[in-house]
Every structure is written in structure tokens, then in C-alpha cells.
Design an enzyme around this catalytic site. Structure first.
Site, mmCIF file in Angstrom:
data_model
loop_
_atom_site.group_PDB
_atom_site.id
_atom_site.type_symbol
_atom_site.label_atom_id
_atom_site.label_comp_id
_atom_site.label_asym_id
_atom_site.label_seq_id
_atom_site.Cartn_x
_atom_site.Cartn_y
_atom_site.Cartn_z
ATOM 1 N N ASN A 183 27.480 -47.875 -60.331
ATOM 2 C CA ASN A 183 28.738 -48.638 -60.366
ATOM 3 C C ASN A 183 29.980 -47.745 -60.239
ATOM 4 O O ASN A 183 31.086 -48.242 -60.015
ATOM 5 C CB ASN A 183 28.822 -49.521 -61.617
ATOM 6 C CG ASN A 183 27.895 -50.723 -61.587
ATOM 7 O OD1 ASN A 183 27.357 -51.150 -62.614
ATOM 8 N ND2 ASN A 183 27.671 -51.308 -60.411
ATOM 9 N N ASP A 214 24.933 -59.952 -64.179
ATOM 10 C CA ASP A 214 25.493 -59.836 -62.827
ATOM 11 C C ASP A 214 26.205 -61.117 -62.397
ATOM 12 O O ASP A 214 25.828 -62.212 -62.816
ATOM 13 C CB ASP A 214 24.360 -59.513 -61.843
ATOM 14 C CG ASP A 214 24.887 -59.040 -60.494
ATOM 15 O OD1 ASP A 214 26.048 -58.577 -60.423
ATOM 16 O OD2 ASP A 214 24.134 -59.136 -59.507
HETATM 17 C C1 IPE Z 1 23.606 -54.382 -61.525
HETATM 18 O O1 IPE Z 1 24.512 -55.137 -60.818
HETATM 19 C C2 IPE Z 1 24.306 -53.568 -62.574
HETATM 20 C C3 IPE Z 1 24.927 -54.311 -63.664
HETATM 21 C C4 IPE Z 1 24.891 -55.599 -63.856
HETATM 22 C C5 IPE Z 1 25.602 -53.480 -64.603
HETATM 23 P P1 IPE Z 1 25.149 -54.644 -59.454
HETATM 24 O O2 IPE Z 1 26.085 -55.729 -59.038
HETATM 25 O O3 IPE Z 1 25.716 -53.289 -59.618
HETATM 26 O O4 IPE Z 1 23.884 -54.567 -58.508
HETATM 27 P P2 IPE Z 1 23.770 -54.605 -56.917
HETATM 28 O O5 IPE Z 1 24.769 -53.621 -56.385
HETATM 29 O O6 IPE Z 1 24.090 -56.004 -56.483
HETATM 30 O O7 IPE Z 1 22.351 -54.255 -56.639
HETATM 31 C C1 IPE Z 2 28.375 -57.500 -62.985
HETATM 32 O O1 IPE Z 2 29.125 -58.265 -62.125
HETATM 33 C C2 IPE Z 2 29.181 -56.448 -63.693
HETATM 34 C C3 IPE Z 2 28.827 -55.092 -63.332
HETATM 35 C C4 IPE Z 2 28.056 -54.732 -62.350
HETATM 36 C C5 IPE Z 2 29.394 -54.038 -64.108
HETATM 37 P P1 IPE Z 2 29.528 -57.784 -60.677
HETATM 38 O O2 IPE Z 2 30.855 -57.112 -60.757
HETATM 39 O O3 IPE Z 2 28.457 -57.009 -60.032
HETATM 40 O O4 IPE Z 2 29.704 -59.182 -59.956
HETATM 41 P P2 IPE Z 2 29.324 -59.519 -58.465
HETATM 42 O O5 IPE Z 2 27.882 -59.186 -58.298
HETATM 43 O O6 IPE Z 2 30.202 -58.692 -57.588
HETATM 44 O O7 IPE Z 2 29.596 -60.983 -58.350
HETATM 45 MG MG MG Z 3 26.878 -57.497 -58.865
#
Ligand code: IPE
Ligand code: IPE
Ligand code: MG
Length: 244
Positions: A69, A21
Site C-alpha cells: 500500500n 477492502d
Molecule cells: C488489500 O487491499 C490490503 C488491505 C485491505 C489493507 P488492496 O486494495 O491493497 O488489494 P489489491 O491491490 O486490490 O490487491
Molecule cells: C481498503 O480499501 C483500505 C486499504 C487498502 C488500506 P481500498 O482503499 O483498497 O479501497 P478500494 O479497493 O480502492 O475500493
Molecule cells: Mg482495495
């Protein structure tokens, strides 16, 4: 740090899980598009594999795309989908050399034929490899996995293969997506968020959790070793009494 020397009690770390993340925030901090963060995040995944092999970790599960997602803008979803094919094509030769078996955990709904074909190829060409298993939780949701398992159980009861009296925690496990994979010993979540976000809900019952402020594209061997050091000092009681 070799796995057999992690911790004075030789606390084994067989399965590491990582919630990758923070890609979006990493990019925004640099004035880049979120897509650049995802690209760097994918490169970091291969670094993670090398770190885990060096530390003799046998199973690594990474959260790459959650069933939630899909709520992101369509162009970001499309990029995250493409990234998986990009990662596979870029690193498949290295993964073969390193003996990495690739497996997937998640649902097929919504995935394009191109992605399904890549998943099939990745799994079928790597299934004899022994050094490490890389499990991509892709289009994965923990609640969905439990619902899917429950449906399989209902069908097994209906067709007489399973007696409901025989259902317990061990036999329930047989209906999860990857029943042979041991529960994660340690789950690392970078990015400062302290939640599971629907990751491995069944399997995480007694996993140790480690949260780090670093954004996933900046993850490093130093941070990994800090997490492993911390893990080695945990007293995993599983409901019993402690080691003192
Ligand atoms: C969790 O991250 C899912 C992945 C890293 C694939 P998210 O960015 O989707 O989680 P939330 O929305 O902050 O809980
Ligand atoms: C993780 O990074 C990737 C996925 C969830 C697929 P994010 O895209 O959630 O990055 P932040 O949390 O917005 O910084
Ligand atoms: Mg995220």
C-alpha cells in the site's frame, strides 16, 4: 449466532481474518474523497470487534495496511497511517471495557515514531486481556513475513541454536511474527475482489475463504452471519477424506 451453535458439526471458529477492502470505491460511489471511505472503514472495524465478541470468536486479524500500500499517493498513505492512531485513541476505553487485547503483525520499516509509540502502548496496556485478540496486520506482507522468518531461522542455524534437520512445518511456525496465534479458520474479503493480496500466506494454507460483494464500510452483522452460516457447512478436510 453463538459460536458453539455454528454448524451442525459444531465447527469451531476460533480465528476470523478480514481483508478490509473497498473503502475507496465506497467513497467514490458517494462522490466523496477516498479518505472519507477510510474513515468509515475504521469505524466499521470497531463494529466488527463487537460482532466477534458477541459470537465468541477469540482471534480477529484484520488487514489494515499492506507492504504494497506504500505504492499509493503520499497523502493517502499519510491518512491511512493517521487513521490507526485515530482508531486507537477513539476506541481504547471501549476496548479496555470489552477486554480486547491488541496486537500487531507487520514490519516497523517506514512507520513514524508516533505510530511505533502507539503500537507499543496499545500492546503493553492490553496484554492481560482475555476476551478477544484483535490483531492488526499493519504494514504487513505475507511474503515479507516468510522472508523475515527465514532470516531468523538462518541466524539461529548460524549461531548453533537450531539444527537444520529439526526444521519442519511446526518449528518454522515458531519464527513467524505471532507464532502462538492459531491459523485463521475463515478469511472474509469484501469488495468483490477474490484474492489474498499477500495476506497471511503461510497461515492461510487451509483457511476457508468467503468473498462478498459488499464494500467494507457497508459490512454488517447480516453479512457476517451469512459468512458464518456458509462456513458452518464447509467440510474442512485438510487433505484427508470428507465427513460424507
Ligand atoms: C488489500 O487491499 C490490503 C488491505 C485491505 C489493507 P488492496 O486494495 O491493497 O488489494 P489489491 O491491490 O486490490 O490487491
Ligand atoms: C481498503 O480499501 C483500505 C486499504 C487498502 C488500506 P481500498 O482503499 O483498497 O479501497 P478500494 O479497493 O480502492 O475500493
Ligand atoms: Mg482495495
Amino acid at each position: 449466532m453463538p459460536n458453539d451453535s455454528i454448524g451442525s458439526q459444531k465447527q469451531i471458529l476460533q480465528h476470523l481474518a478480514v481483508i478490509m477492502d473497498g473503502n475507496g470505491r465506497w467513497a467514490l460511489k458517494r462522490g466523496l474523497a477516498r479518505s472519507a471511505g477510510h474513515r468509515y472503514g475504521a469505524e466499521k472495524l470497531y463494529d466488527l470487534c463487537v460482532m466477534c465478541i458477541e459470537r465468541q470468536i477469540k482471534y480477529v486479524t484484520v488487514f489494515a495496511f499492506s507492504t504494497e500500500n506504500w505504492r499509493r499517493p503520499a497523502d493517502e498513505v499519510a491518512q491511512l497511517m493517521d487513521l490507526f492512531v485515530y482508531f486507537y485513541n477513539k476506541y481504547k476505553d471501549e476496548m479496555e471495557k470489552e477486554g480486547i487485547r491488541l496486537r500487531f503483525s507487520g514490519v516497523e520499516d517506514g512507520l513514524s515514531q508516533r505510530i511505533l509509540d502507539t503500537i507499543n502502548e496499545a500492546e503493553s496496556t492490553s496484554d492481560k486481556r482475555k476476551t478477544m485478540q484483535l490483531i492488526l496486520a499493519f504494514n504487513y506482507g505475507g511474503r515479507r513475513e516468510i522472508v523475515d522468518s527465514s532470516k531468523k531461522i538462518a541466524a539461529a542455524i548460524q549461531n548453533g541454536e537450531l539444527n537444520p534437520d529439526d526444521l519442519d512445518e511446526d518449528s518454522f511456525r515458531d519464527y513467524l511474527y505471532l507464532p502462538d496465534v492459531p491459523d485463521p479458520d475463515l478469511i472474509i474479503r469484501p469488495s468483490g475482489e477474490q484474492r489474498l493480496s499477500n495476506f497471511l500466506l503461510w497461515q492461510a494454507a487451509y483457511s476457508e475463504l468467503y468473498f462478498a460483494e459488499v464494500l467494507w464500510p457497508d459490512f454488517s452483522a447480516d453479512i457476517m452471519d451469512k459468512a458464518l452460516e456458509d462456513y458452518s457447512k464447509r467440510d474442512r478436510r485438510f487433505g484427508a477424506i470428507g465427513k460424507e
